[in-house]
Motif scaffolding. Structure first.
Motif, PDB file in Angstrom:
ATOM      1  N   TRP A 101      -8.923  10.022   8.352  1.00 46.20           N
ATOM      2  CA  TRP A 101     -10.350  10.134   8.668  1.00 46.20           C
ATOM      3  C   TRP A 101     -11.235   9.595   7.568  1.00 46.20           C
ATOM      4  N   PHE A 102     -10.727   9.587   6.333  1.00 45.89           N
ATOM      5  CA  PHE A 102     -11.620   9.155   5.257  1.00 45.89           C
ATOM      6  C   PHE A 102     -11.974   7.676   5.341  1.00 45.89           C
ATOM      7  N   TYR A 103     -11.282   6.911   6.206  1.00 48.94           N
ATOM      8  CA  TYR A 103     -11.713   5.524   6.427  1.00 48.94           C
ATOM      9  C   TYR A 103     -13.085   5.494   7.108  1.00 48.94           C
ATOM     10  N   ASP A 134       4.721  14.349   0.195  1.00 51.41           N
ATOM     11  CA  ASP A 134       3.777  15.461   0.185  1.00 51.41           C
ATOM     12  C   ASP A 134       2.344  14.957   0.466  1.00 51.41           C
ATOM     13  N   PHE A 135       1.965  13.873  -0.227  1.00 53.85           N
ATOM     14  CA  PHE A 135       0.612  13.323  -0.051  1.00 53.85           C
ATOM     15  C   PHE A 135       0.401  12.858   1.393  1.00 53.85           C
ATOM     16  N   LEU A 136       1.383  12.148   1.919  1.00 56.88           N
ATOM     17  CA  LEU A 136       1.226  11.596   3.273  1.00 56.88           C
ATOM     18  C   LEU A 136       1.156  12.713   4.313  1.00 56.88           C
ATOM     19  N   ALA A 137       1.903  13.787   4.064  1.00 60.23           N
ATOM     20  CA  ALA A 137       1.871  14.900   5.016  1.00 60.23           C
ATOM     21  C   ALA A 137       0.496  15.570   5.019  1.00 60.23           C
ATOM     22  N   LYS A 138      -0.159  15.577   3.834  1.00 61.26           N
ATOM     23  CA  LYS A 138      -1.450  16.288   3.756  1.00 61.26           C
ATOM     24  C   LYS A 138      -2.649  15.348   3.823  1.00 61.26           C
ATOM     25  N   MET A 139      -2.384  14.067   3.982  1.00 61.20           N
ATOM     26  CA  MET A 139      -3.421  13.041   3.828  1.00 61.20           C
ATOM     27  C   MET A 139      -4.698  13.337   4.631  1.00 61.20           C
ATOM     28  N   ASN A 140      -4.523  13.908   5.796  1.00 64.24           N
ATOM     29  CA  ASN A 140      -5.690  14.115   6.652  1.00 64.24           C
ATOM     30  C   ASN A 140      -6.335  15.470   6.477  1.00 64.24           C
ATOM     31  N   THR A 141      -5.754  16.314   5.597  1.00 66.35           N
ATOM     32  CA  THR A 141      -6.334  17.659   5.473  1.00 66.35           C
ATOM     33  C   THR A 141      -7.259  17.802   4.259  1.00 66.35           C
ATOM     34  N   PRO A 142      -6.729  17.905   3.018  1.00 68.56           N
ATOM     35  CA  PRO A 142      -7.730  18.139   1.974  1.00 68.56           C
ATOM     36  C   PRO A 142      -8.480  16.872   1.633  1.00 68.56           C
ATOM     37  N   GLU A 143      -7.869  15.719   1.873  1.00 68.94           N
ATOM     38  CA  GLU A 143      -8.460  14.463   1.410  1.00 68.94           C
ATOM     39  C   GLU A 143      -9.639  14.011   2.246  1.00 68.94           C
ATOM     40  N   GLY A 144      -9.513  14.120   3.556  1.00 68.60           N
ATOM     41  CA  GLY A 144     -10.581  13.544   4.394  1.00 68.60           C
ATOM     42  C   GLY A 144     -11.007  14.482   5.500  1.00 68.60           C
ATOM     43  N   GLU A 145     -12.228  14.355   5.920  1.00 70.78           N
ATOM     44  CA  GLU A 145     -12.764  15.163   7.013  1.00 70.78           C
ATOM     45  C   GLU A 145     -13.143  14.221   8.132  1.00 70.78           C
ATOM     46  N   PRO A 146     -12.946  14.636   9.390  1.00 73.79           N
ATOM     47  CA  PRO A 146     -13.448  13.773  10.462  1.00 73.79           C
ATOM     48  C   PRO A 146     -14.947  13.594  10.314  1.00 73.79           C
ATOM     49  N   PRO A 147     -15.444  12.363  10.438  1.00 72.22           N
ATOM     50  CA  PRO A 147     -16.891  12.184  10.344  1.00 72.22           C
ATOM     51  C   PRO A 147     -17.584  12.940  11.463  1.00 72.22           C
ATOM     52  N   ALA A 148     -18.764  13.450  11.152  1.00 72.36           N
ATOM     53  CA  ALA A 148     -19.439  14.329  12.099  1.00 72.36           C
ATOM     54  C   ALA A 148     -19.640  13.671  13.457  1.00 72.36           C
ATOM     55  N   GLN A 149     -19.888  12.338  13.461  1.00 71.80           N
ATOM     56  CA  GLN A 149     -20.269  11.725  14.738  1.00 71.80           C
ATOM     57  C   GLN A 149     -19.081  11.298  15.594  1.00 71.80           C
ATOM     58  N   MET A 150     -17.851  11.484  15.113  1.00 69.19           N
ATOM     59  CA  MET A 150     -16.714  11.061  15.934  1.00 69.19           C
ATOM     60  C   MET A 150     -15.803  12.245  16.204  1.00 69.19           C
ATOM     61  N   SER A 151     -15.213  12.275  17.370  1.00 72.32           N
ATOM     62  CA  SER A 151     -14.261  13.336  17.654  1.00 72.32           C
ATOM     63  C   SER A 151     -12.878  12.711  17.719  1.00 72.32           C
ATOM     64  N   LEU A 152     -11.847  13.534  17.653  1.00 75.92           N
ATOM     65  CA  LEU A 152     -10.480  13.000  17.671  1.00 75.92           C
ATOM     66  C   LEU A 152     -10.235  12.167  18.914  1.00 75.92           C
ATOM     67  N   GLY A 153     -10.864  12.568  20.005  1.00 81.56           N
ATOM     68  CA  GLY A 153     -10.658  11.865  21.266  1.00 81.56           C
ATOM     69  C   GLY A 153     -11.135  10.419  21.242  1.00 81.56           C
ATOM     70  N   ASP A 154     -11.989  10.061  20.282  1.00 87.84           N
ATOM     71  CA  ASP A 154     -12.485   8.690  20.226  1.00 87.84           C
ATOM     72  C   ASP A 154     -11.393   7.686  19.908  1.00 87.84           C
ATOM     73  N   TRP A 155     -10.318   8.149  19.308  1.00 81.08           N
ATOM     74  CA  TRP A 155      -9.233   7.218  18.976  1.00 81.08           C
ATOM     75  C   TRP A 155      -7.968   7.557  19.702  1.00 81.08           C
TER      76      TRP A 155
END
Ligand SMILES: Cc1cc2nc3c(=O)[nH]c(=O)nc-3n(C[C@H](O)[C@H](O)[C@H](O)COP(=O)(O)OP(=O)(O)OC[C@H]3O[C@@H](n4cnc5c(N)ncnc54)[C@H](O)[C@@H]3O)c2cc1C
Ligand code: SF4
Length: 523
Positions: free
Chosen positions: A340-342, A502-523
């Motif tokens: 998500w951090f992209y 370890d990093f790849l498993a957690k990559m989407n949790t502490p590192e990045g947040e979904p941007p407010a304007q997009m939902s998971l369903g968008d991708w």
């Protein structure tokens, strides 16, 4: 009854377009359409949509000023069907033309659509060659059959010979074909950068900016810094500004990156070039003339001409001669979703946060940021090629499939197994640290290979080499990195793999947040 209906696409805004070459203003009508389908098949950056709509409206106005009849369908027109096919069908009913004429599209997807048009529209459809490039697709195919397109460098030399750019009596000016080795300097501290010519939005651009905000509110990117050239006249001013103020040092600092500096000495011409406001030959001729007049050094002129005459033409030839299979390969079997951090830029990796910030604000990042920061990370992290491609296609104002796909699928993801590049563009933090000041402002330790503070680019880089040893171990261009890897003992290699996992498993949790304007369903 109309003579011909000449359909001009949004990236065909050139008066010299083949479809317009023999226009008869008394009988022919030009059709231009703004359709949602093209604005939403990926969530294009708001500036990218605003740039194209504004440039299209200006182009239509210029044609009308010449006395040409233009049928222009706006995005917010109630009857708009929002697809090329639907709008062409409506226009054929309105004008009853003898035929439809257009210049071949830049995207395979649209090419497939065009094949259905004679039947759907019930009129003949003439598709003309897009001759705004130096190398016709059939010439690229012919060069390929003679092994001249195996590598960009062979192709580029052939193109130098054919066009005569920077050539003297059949030999490259200065005695060398390529001055890239001189073009890898980092910016010294306190280096003063030139102020770049940017363009204040006029009434037309402001109108489409409001429209984009209204119609595409969830799309990525800010609009408030919009400053792209949207007319032919502005594109020529942008070229002039680049040649005068930036090209002289373009070569030296071509690979450099600096926090808060988004443009450096880069041309900022790709949106204008790709939309047709400027031609590739105009850009190369201007650079050569500045060199001949003694205003820019050879390494700068050659470096710039190589990007256009070499890389730009090469990726286009590759795209059209290898599609539709080209985008389907996944040589490294990369499968992870894009973090998500992209989109949000919310990562502790300062280099990525900085590139995403610039991308969000400008719909632009320069080549090394695209390749060696966001691209490099995606390669090392094993992100699925389709996910990386969709991101690059969405976020840059210059992104069109024919140029974005080979750069992403081939150059970044190495998903084509080496058709575009003989080795993957993989690098650890050492490269980013050398070419930028990013690491100085980062929470991670660029020197540490493993451990809680180690830069993720480090353990991911070594982990990448370990994981893909079967594919790259015997590649002579990868011999040095593998030699370095082999100096690490078993425990060190195990620690690298564990940290990477370890990093790849957690990559989407502490590192990045979904941007407010997009939902998971968008991708
Ligand atoms: C992952 C990735 C995706 C990319 N996607 C695109 C894209 O969608 N559209 C696009 O135009 N470029 C793309 N590029 C190439 C390049 O990054 C941009 O052309 C460049 O950053 C545009 O900025 P500029 O005009 O300031 O270019 P400069 O760096 O000043 O270069 C001058 C010109 O050379 C041409 N050029 C330079 N490198 C390339 C290249 N690798 N391929 C094609 N043309 C090149 C461009 O027309 C550019 O305007 C991509 C590169 C990467 C690594
Ligand atoms: S330390 Fe690593 S993550 Fe931080 S800026 Fe440098 S390369 Fe990027």
């Amino acid at each position: 009854m109309t003579g011909r209906l000449i359909f001009v696409l949004g990236d065909q805004l050139s008066r010299g377009l083949s479809a317009l070459a023999d226009i008869d203003p008394c009988h022919d009508v030009v059709l231009m359409v703004e359709v949602r389908e093209e604005g939403t098949y990926v969530p294009h950056h708001k500036q990218k949509i605003a740039f194209l709509l504004s440039a299209m409206r200006h182009f239509a106005a210029d044609l009308r000023a010449e006395g040409i009849r233009v049928d222009y369908v706006r995005l917010d027109e109630p009857e708009n069907t929002h697809s090329f096919t639907g709008e062409l069908a409506r226009a054929v009913t309105r004008h009853k033309p003898q035929s439809v004429v257009l210049t071949g599209p830049g995207e395979w997807r649209v090419g497939e659509m065009i094949l259905t048009w004679p039947e759907v529209l019930g009129v003949p459809v003439e598709v003309r060659e897009d001759d705004r490039f130096f190398c016709a697709i059939r010439d690229f195919a012919e060069l390929s059959s003679r092994g001249k397109t195996k590598r960009m460098e062979n192709f580029y030399r052939e193109m130098r010979r054919r066009t005569g750019f920077l050539m003297e009596a059949g030999k490259p000016v200065g005695g060398k074909w390529n001055y890239d080795a001189e073009n890898r300097k980092a910016l010294p501290k306190g280096h003063k950068l030139p102020k770049r010519r940017r363009f204040t939005p006029d009434a037309t651009t402001r109108e489409v900016m409001a429209l984009v905000e209204d119609q595409f509110p969830d799309h990525f990117g800010d609009l408030d810094r919009f400053a792209w050239p949207v007319t032919r006249a502005e594109a020529l001013q942008a070229l002039e500004d680049f040649i005068t103020h930036a090209l002289p040092q373009f070569g030296d600092w071509q690979d450099a990156m600096k926090t808060g500096e988004d443009f450096l000495y880069h041309a900022l011409l790709s949106p204008a070039l790709n939309a047709g406001l400027l031609t590739a030959s105009e850009a190369c001729e201007a650079a050569e003339a500045a060199y001949t007049a003694g205003k820019v050094p050879l390494n700068a002129a050659e470096g710039f001409i190589r990007q256009i005459l070499g890389w730009r033409e090469f990726v286009r030839g590759l795209y059209w001669t290898e599609m539709p299979d080209y985008g389907q390969t996944n040589f490294l079997n990369a499968k992870r979703p894009l973090p998500w951090f992209y989109w949000s830029g919310q990562t502790k990796m300062h280099c990525i946060a900085e590139v995403v910030r610039g991308t969000r604000q400008n719909a632009y990042a320069h080549h090394i940021q695209r390749l060696m920061v966001t691209g490099n990370f995606a390669l090392l992290a094993g992100i699925a090629p389709a996910e990386i491609e969709a991101w690059y296609l969405a976020v840059y104002a210059d992104a069109f499939d024919w140029v974005e796909l080979p750069n992403t699928h081939g150059m970044v993801a190495h998903a084509d197994g080496g058709r575009l590049g003989s080795k993957p563009y993989a690098a650890s933090a050492a490269y980013i640290g050398r070419m930028s000041d990013y690491c100085r402002g980062c929470r991670y330790d660029a020197k540490a290979r493993t451990g809680a503070n180690a830069c993720p680019f480090n353990y991911l880089y070594w982990n990448f080499l370990i994981t893909h040893r079967d594919k790259f171990g015997a590649n002579p261009r990868m011999a040095l990195p593998y030699k370095a890897l082999d100096r690490f003992d078993g425990a060190e290699q195990a620690a690298i793999c564990a940290d990477a996992e370890d990093f790849l498993a957690k990559m989407n949790t502490p590192e990045g947040e979904p941007p407010a304007q997009m939902s998971l369903g968008d991708w």
